[in-house]
Design an enzyme around this catalytic site. Structure first.
Site, PDB file in Angstrom:
ATOM      1  N   ASN A   1      91.126  45.884 -44.121  1.00  0.00           N
ATOM      2  CA  ASN A   1      91.752  46.357 -42.800  1.00  0.00           C
ATOM      3  C   ASN A   1      92.736  45.259 -42.358  1.00  0.00           C
ATOM      4  OD1 ASN A   1      92.829  47.033 -40.351  1.00  0.00           O
ATOM      5  ND2 ASN A   1      90.726  47.031 -39.222  1.00  0.00           N
ATOM      6  N   TRP A   2      94.183  45.126 -42.768  1.00  0.00           N
ATOM      7  CA  TRP A   2      95.081  44.173 -42.426  1.00  0.00           C
ATOM      8  C   TRP A   2      95.107  44.240 -41.054  1.00  0.00           C
ATOM      9  CZ3 TRP A   2      98.786  42.673 -46.785  1.00  0.00           C
ATOM     10  CH2 TRP A   2      98.120  42.073 -47.940  1.00  0.00           C
ATOM     11  N   LYS A   3      95.066  45.121 -40.131  1.00  0.00           N
ATOM     12  CA  LYS A   3      95.403  45.133 -38.951  1.00  0.00           C
ATOM     13  C   LYS A   3      97.022  44.850 -38.865  1.00  0.00           C
ATOM     14  CE  LYS A   3      90.666  43.968 -37.756  1.00  0.00           C
ATOM     15  NZ  LYS A   3      89.778  43.271 -36.840  1.00  0.00           N
TER      16      LYS A   3
ATOM     17  N   HIS B   1      88.775  53.041 -34.883  1.00  0.00           N
ATOM     18  CA  HIS B   1      88.882  51.418 -34.670  1.00  0.00           C
ATOM     19  C   HIS B   1      88.427  51.050 -33.434  1.00  0.00           C
ATOM     20  CE1 HIS B   1      88.771  47.042 -35.505  1.00  0.00           C
ATOM     21  NE2 HIS B   1      88.806  47.390 -36.430  1.00  0.00           N
TER      22      HIS B   1
ATOM     23  N   GLU C   1      89.473  48.365 -31.932  1.00  0.00           N
ATOM     24  CA  GLU C   1      90.741  47.954 -31.363  1.00  0.00           C
ATOM     25  C   GLU C   1      91.538  49.327 -30.849  1.00  0.00           C
ATOM     26  OE1 GLU C   1      91.605  45.614 -34.564  1.00  0.00           O
ATOM     27  OE2 GLU C   1      90.024  44.223 -33.969  1.00  0.00           O
TER      28      GLU C   1
ATOM     29  N   GLU D   1      80.855  49.348 -37.023  1.00  0.00           N
ATOM     30  CA  GLU D   1      81.414  47.890 -36.888  1.00  0.00           C
ATOM     31  C   GLU D   1      81.143  47.805 -35.438  1.00  0.00           C
ATOM     32  OE1 GLU D   1      85.119  46.978 -39.377  1.00  0.00           O
ATOM     33  OE2 GLU D   1      85.727  48.222 -37.376  1.00  0.00           O
TER      34      GLU D   1
ATOM     35  N   GLY E   1      85.776  39.930 -35.764  1.00  0.00           N
ATOM     36  CA  GLY E   1      86.431  38.851 -35.805  1.00  0.00           C
ATOM     37  C   GLY E   1      85.853  37.663 -35.016  1.00  0.00           C
TER      38      GLY E   1
ATOM     39  N   SER F   1      82.871  40.812 -39.390  1.00  0.00           N
ATOM     40  CA  SER F   1      82.654  39.285 -39.932  1.00  0.00           C
ATOM     41  C   SER F   1      82.116  39.617 -41.473  1.00  0.00           C
ATOM     42  CB  SER F   1      81.857  38.685 -38.978  1.00  0.00           C
ATOM     43  OG  SER F   1      82.770  38.406 -37.859  1.00  0.00           O
TER      44      SER F   1
ATOM     45  N   GLY G   1      87.992  43.022 -42.202  1.00  0.00           N
ATOM     46  CA  GLY G   1      89.013  42.553 -41.500  1.00  0.00           C
ATOM     47  C   GLY G   1      89.532  41.399 -42.083  1.00  0.00           C
ATOM     48  N   GLY G   2      89.385  40.291 -41.188  1.00  0.00           N
ATOM     49  CA  GLY G   2      89.829  38.753 -41.761  1.00  0.00           C
ATOM     50  C   GLY G   2      89.918  38.503 -43.180  1.00  0.00           C
TER      51      GLY G   2
HETATM   52  P1  PGA Z   1      86.585  41.559 -39.294  1.00  0.00           P
HETATM   53  O1  PGA Z   1      87.146  42.585 -38.726  1.00  0.00           O
HETATM   54  O2  PGA Z   1      86.085  41.419 -40.822  1.00  0.00           O
HETATM   55  O3  PGA Z   1      87.805  40.341 -39.076  1.00  0.00           O
HETATM   56  O4  PGA Z   1      85.478  41.035 -38.303  1.00  0.00           O
HETATM   57  C1  PGA Z   1      86.474  44.014 -39.151  1.00  0.00           C
HETATM   58  C2  PGA Z   1      87.326  45.170 -38.609  1.00  0.00           C
HETATM   59  O5  PGA Z   1      87.748  45.040 -37.547  1.00  0.00           O
HETATM   60  O6  PGA Z   1      87.642  46.081 -39.285  1.00  0.00           O
END
Ligand code: PGA
Length: 250
Positions: free
Chosen positions: A9-11, A94, A96, A165, A171, A209, A230-231
């Site tokens: 997930n590149w956001k 998600h 966010e 999640e 993050g 994470s 994500g990251g």
């Molecule tokens: P993260 O993000 O791996 O940076 O914690 C995961 C996500 O929000 O899908």
């Protein structure tokens, strides 16, 4: 046998150049044999990724969509448009989107239905905040999020995946312990089983994470069928290492 999936997930990150470099690195790697790999880049990069992704067998998806198929919704993207641009998946609910953009459980359910209508596989994200966990409400919150969607979709719903999640792990560098992840995945699996036998085969990914050094332990859990990353997915070496960890679990 449930599908195994590692999804990036590149956001709101990435450029055409970064994407080209990322895909070129994937092309030099060995494609996964048993696990599926997916990427949710910013929607503007979908067309750019389409050809290389098809060659790699890399699934592409959008990070959100609007429930309506078309109309006066400035700035929004319909599921049908995502499919037309090369997406086969949609990341929905998600945290966010829920926390920063006010998407309620019902809003998320409407988006899942829109994805199904357009032939996209939804990846439904569920997760509690730290406060909810500390109040002992983690399971209740996650089940409410899941039930809001399940009551709208048929029992024969099979495509797609769930991503658990915990918000406090996204993050932050704090991963849920493999035991915490397994416990919640078990709760989600039981609810899927209650909904229907087809649905019970849906993969449940863990997100929050995930890194190459914690992936192995997470994937060793019975009900952890992959990861939403994500990251670490912005770095192709880390993404490939997480895929390698999944491959070694079959
Ligand atoms: P993260 O993000 O791996 O940076 O914690 C995961 C996500 O929000 O899908």
């Amino acid at each position: 046998m449930r599908r195994r999936i590692v999804a990036g997930n590149w956001k709101m990150n990435g450029t055409r150049v970064a994407l080209a470099e990322f895909l070129a690195r994937l092309q030099r790697a060995e494609a996964p044999g048993r696990c599926h790999w997916l990427l949710f880049p910013p929607a503007l990069l979908l067309a750019e990724a389409r050809e290389a992704a098809a060659e790699l067998g890399l699934g592409l998806g959008v990070q959100t969509l609007h429930p309506e198929p078309a109309g006066a919704f400035t700035g929004e993207l319909a599921a049908e448009m995502a499919a037309d641009a090369g997406a086969s998946w949609a990341l929905l609910g998600h945290s966010e989107r829920r926390l920063l953009f006010g998407e309620s459980n019902d809003d998320v359910a409407a988006r899942v239905l829109a994805a199904v209508r357009a032939g996209l596989q939804p990846m439904l994200c569920l997760g509690e905040t730290l406060a909810q966990r500390e109040q002992g409400r983690a399971e209740e919150v996650v089940l409410e999020q899941l039930r809001a969607v399940l009551k709208q979709v048929p029992a024969a719903w099979t495509g797609g995946a769930i991503a658990y999640e915990p918000v406090w792990a996204i993050g932050t560098g704090k991963t849920a312990s493999p035991q915490q992840a397994q416990a919640m995945h078990g709760v989600v699996r039981a609810e899927l089983e209650r909904h229907g036998t087809d649905c019970a085969a849906m993969p449940i990914l863990y997100g929050g994470s995930v890194k190459p050094d914690n992936a192995v332990e997470l994937f060793a859990q019975n009900d952890v069928d992959g990861a939403l990353v994500g990251g670490a997915s912005l770095d192709p070496e880390a993404f490939l290492a997480i895929i390698a960890a999944m491959e070694s679990h079959g």
